[in-house]
Design a protein around this motif. Structure first.
Motif, PDB file in Angstrom:
ATOM      1  N   SER A 134       0.819  -1.214   0.000  1.00  0.00           N
ATOM      2  CA  SER A 134       0.000   0.000   0.000  1.00  0.00           C
ATOM      3  C   SER A 134       0.847   1.255   0.000  1.00  0.00           C
ATOM      4  O   SER A 134       0.422   2.299  -0.512  1.00  0.00           O
ATOM      5  N   PHE A 135       2.042   1.177   0.577  1.00  0.00           N
ATOM      6  CA  PHE A 135       2.930   2.329   0.613  1.00  0.00           C
ATOM      7  C   PHE A 135       3.909   2.364  -0.558  1.00  0.00           C
ATOM      8  O   PHE A 135       4.451   3.421  -0.880  1.00  0.00           O
ATOM      9  N   THR A 136       4.171   1.213  -1.173  1.00  0.00           N
ATOM     10  CA  THR A 136       5.263   1.157  -2.149  1.00  0.00           C
ATOM     11  C   THR A 136       4.811   0.613  -3.498  1.00  0.00           C
ATOM     12  O   THR A 136       4.607   1.364  -4.436  1.00  0.00           O
ATOM     13  N   SER A 137       4.647  -0.690  -3.603  1.00  0.00           N
ATOM     14  CA  SER A 137       4.475  -1.335  -4.910  1.00  0.00           C
ATOM     15  C   SER A 137       3.270  -0.814  -5.677  1.00  0.00           C
ATOM     16  O   SER A 137       3.282  -0.793  -6.915  1.00  0.00           O
ATOM     17  N   VAL A 138       2.217  -0.416  -4.971  1.00  0.00           N
ATOM     18  CA  VAL A 138       1.022   0.048  -5.664  1.00  0.00           C
ATOM     19  C   VAL A 138       1.324   1.247  -6.558  1.00  0.00           C
ATOM     20  O   VAL A 138       0.675   1.455  -7.595  1.00  0.00           O
TER      21      VAL A 138
ATOM     22  N   ALA B 199      18.261   0.577  -5.380  1.00  0.00           N
ATOM     23  CA  ALA B 199      17.709   1.130  -4.144  1.00  0.00           C
ATOM     24  C   ALA B 199      18.453   2.409  -3.782  1.00  0.00           C
ATOM     25  O   ALA B 199      19.644   2.379  -3.485  1.00  0.00           O
ATOM     26  N   ASP B 200      17.762   3.503  -3.818  1.00  0.00           N
ATOM     27  CA  ASP B 200      18.352   4.821  -3.537  1.00  0.00           C
ATOM     28  C   ASP B 200      17.914   5.243  -2.135  1.00  0.00           C
ATOM     29  O   ASP B 200      16.722   5.426  -1.882  1.00  0.00           O
ATOM     30  N   PHE B 201      18.867   5.391  -1.219  1.00  0.00           N
ATOM     31  CA  PHE B 201      18.554   5.815   0.146  1.00  0.00           C
ATOM     32  C   PHE B 201      19.034   7.245   0.412  1.00  0.00           C
ATOM     33  O   PHE B 201      19.140   7.661   1.562  1.00  0.00           O
ATOM     34  N   GLY B 202      19.319   8.000  -0.644  1.00  0.00           N
ATOM     35  CA  GLY B 202      19.814   9.353  -0.484  1.00  0.00           C
ATOM     36  C   GLY B 202      18.727  10.352  -0.133  1.00  0.00           C
ATOM     37  O   GLY B 202      17.541  10.011  -0.006  1.00  0.00           O
ATOM     38  N   PRO B 203      19.107  11.633   0.011  1.00  0.00           N
ATOM     39  CA  PRO B 203      18.131  12.672   0.404  1.00  0.00           C
ATOM     40  C   PRO B 203      16.964  12.792  -0.573  1.00  0.00           C
ATOM     41  O   PRO B 203      15.819  12.974  -0.143  1.00  0.00           O
ATOM     42  N   ALA B 204      17.236  12.693  -1.874  1.00  0.00           N
ATOM     43  CA  ALA B 204      16.151  12.813  -2.849  1.00  0.00           C
ATOM     44  C   ALA B 204      15.144  11.688  -2.675  1.00  0.00           C
ATOM     45  O   ALA B 204      13.917  11.900  -2.758  1.00  0.00           O
ATOM     46  N   ALA B 205      15.644  10.483  -2.428  1.00  0.00           N
ATOM     47  CA  ALA B 205      14.741   9.349  -2.228  1.00  0.00           C
ATOM     48  C   ALA B 205      13.924   9.527  -0.957  1.00  0.00           C
ATOM     49  O   ALA B 205      12.720   9.237  -0.936  1.00  0.00           O
ATOM     50  N   ARG B 206      14.552  10.021   0.096  1.00  0.00           N
ATOM     51  CA  ARG B 206      13.813  10.201   1.354  1.00  0.00           C
ATOM     52  C   ARG B 206      12.735  11.257   1.206  1.00  0.00           C
ATOM     53  O   ARG B 206      11.667  11.160   1.829  1.00  0.00           O
ATOM     54  N   ARG B 207      12.984  12.271   0.380  1.00  0.00           N
ATOM     55  CA  ARG B 207      11.921  13.253   0.119  1.00  0.00           C
ATOM     56  C   ARG B 207      10.756  12.575  -0.588  1.00  0.00           C
ATOM     57  O   ARG B 207       9.587  12.862  -0.298  1.00  0.00           O
TER      58      ARG B 207
ATOM     59  N   ILE C 233      10.852   4.001  -4.553  1.00  0.00           N
ATOM     60  CA  ILE C 233       9.877   2.985  -4.153  1.00  0.00           C
ATOM     61  C   ILE C 233      10.589   1.712  -3.717  1.00  0.00           C
ATOM     62  O   ILE C 233      10.242   1.098  -2.695  1.00  0.00           O
ATOM     63  N   LEU C 234      11.604   1.306  -4.472  1.00  0.00           N
ATOM     64  CA  LEU C 234      12.320   0.077  -4.144  1.00  0.00           C
ATOM     65  C   LEU C 234      13.058   0.203  -2.816  1.00  0.00           C
ATOM     66  O   LEU C 234      13.071  -0.726  -1.996  1.00  0.00           O
ATOM     67  N   SER C 235      13.672   1.343  -2.573  1.00  0.00           N
ATOM     68  CA  SER C 235      14.400   1.513  -1.312  1.00  0.00           C
ATOM     69  C   SER C 235      13.428   1.535  -0.134  1.00  0.00           C
ATOM     70  O   SER C 235      13.717   0.968   0.927  1.00  0.00           O
ATOM     71  N   ALA C 236      12.273   2.186  -0.315  1.00  0.00           N
ATOM     72  CA  ALA C 236      11.268   2.186   0.750  1.00  0.00           C
ATOM     73  C   ALA C 236      10.777   0.772   1.019  1.00  0.00           C
ATOM     74  O   ALA C 236      10.571   0.374   2.178  1.00  0.00           O
ATOM     75  N   ASN C 237      10.608  -0.016  -0.022  1.00  0.00           N
ATOM     76  CA  ASN C 237      10.149  -1.390   0.156  1.00  0.00           C
ATOM     77  C   ASN C 237      11.172  -2.221   0.933  1.00  0.00           C
ATOM     78  O   ASN C 237      10.813  -2.978   1.837  1.00  0.00           O
TER      79      ASN C 237
END
Length: 368
Positions: A11-15, A146-154, A34-38
């Motif tokens: 619900s938070f990512t793959s959708v 998987a991007d865990f940098g600042p842009a991904a966190r935003r 999305i991939l890093s959040a998953n």
């Protein structure tokens, strides 16, 4: 735990993968976020299960469940990514690899004269899905998937803001699909639930058609959406709902007609007289085929609010009818209540898809 974790994390990512442009160049940044959040949520889910499992007591309280949950979430994400890219062979490969690993382990233990070890199988299932899923993700998105940098966190924060409706949809669907599992044994005992399960088992292969459509159609649907082909979009959805539904209903009629043989040969003479339950299950699964099509359509259109309201409407209708139908009809009343909820749900889904096509999708995307 796997089903609930998969629903919540998806619900938070793959959708959100399904409403990205089909071309890799137009989706790279959002896809990696999305991939890093998953992956982060998969690890969190595993840790939570590791903390909860010991509280469940002997038989259920196995730490191996943590590996199964985390690995299954990663595998689910990989299958969703592959389906959103139209790489159906890679999506199937994740499940095929997991099946092969488990099959070989069971065969090896039997050859050595041992019964299958449940904790070991849970660990192997989790590791197999994680390894196969990780390989598929790397294949499709490259080593920096998987991007865990600042842009991904935003982008994570934007994902969280945009996921409330999809989370409501997932929670409502959990209520809709699993309410009878709890109410039937509560009122009539576990044997009544076993009878309902026995009546459904022979029909499940027919529903694979709906699952195959749901996985395979999202790429073509997204292409039609971005091309502005509303008529082609709607035609594909109707075809994807009608064919699996027709096959499912026809197969349920065959199984019902042959139920005396099924009861005698497969169940050893148990579960006689369940022809009506088989036909009711056919209707439940037929509506489920239509639900899969509507789900794919609304996710592709980005109409998550409409999807959530349709799911909520079906769950409320099912819950309202459940106890009265059980008291009136006995255990099979659970199926009637599910059918009533499904009719409400599918009607709302169809109306939402029609409105979404007229509106041209949801508008601004979080990609930017």
């Amino acid at each position: 735990m796997v089903l609930v974790a998969g629903t919540l994390v998806s619900s938070f990512t793959s959708v959100h993968l399904y409403r990205l442009p089909p071309e890799p160049a137009g989706r790279r940044g959002a896809e990696r976020a999305i991939l890093s959040a998953n992956l982060a949520l998969a690890g969190l889910a595993g840790l939570l299960v590791a903390a909860v499992a010991p509280l469940l007591g002997p038989g259920l309280g196995t730490g191996a469940a943590a590996v199964l949950v985390a690995g299954s979430v990663i595998g689910l994400c990989a299958r969703s990514l592959a389906a959103s890219r139209g790489a159906m062979a890679l999506s199937a490969a994740v499940s095929a690899f997991s099946f092969a690993v488990v099959f070989l382990m069971v065969a090896l233990e039997l050859a050595l004269g041992h019964g299958p070890s449940v904790p070991l199988l849970l660990v192997l299932m989790g590791l197999a899905q994680a390894l196969a899923g990780g390989a598929v993700i790397r294949r499709l998105s490259g080593p920096g998937a998987a991007d865990f940098g600042p842009a991904a966190r935003r982008r994570w924060r934007v994902l969280a803001r945009r996921s409330g409706w999809s989370l409501l949809a997932g929670a409502s669907n959990e209520v809709f699909t699993r309410l009878g599992i709890f109410t039937v044994p509560l009122l009539f005992g576990a044997p009544a639930l076993a009878g309902l399960a026995a009546a459904s088992t022979m029909l499940r292969p027919a529903t694979l058609l709906a699952g195959a459509f749901g996985s395979g159609a999202r790429g073509p649907l997204a292409a039609r959406r971005h091309a502005g082909d509303a008529r082609g979009f709607w035609r594909l959805l109707v075809l994807g709902a009608a064919v699996p539904t027709t096959v499912t209903l026809a197969w349920s009629g065959v199984v019902a007609a042959l139920w005396p043989l099924v009861s005698g040969w497969i169940y050893g003479g148990r579960y006689e007289g369940l022809e009506t339950e088989v036909l009711l299950w056919g209707a439940v699964f037929g509506l489920g085929c239509c639900w899969v099509a509507g789900l794919a359509g609304l996710q592709t259109l980005g109409r998550l609010r409409s999807l959530a309201l349709a799911e909520l409407g079906g769950a409320v209708a099912c819950a309202a009818a459940m106890v009265p139908m059980l008291l009136l009809l006995g255990p099979r009343g659970a199926l009637v209540a599910t059918i009533l909820g499904g009719l409400v749900q599918v009607t709302l889904l169809a109306r939402a898809v029609s409105r979404g096509l007229r509106a041209g999708g949801e508008g601004p995307s979080f990609i930017r």
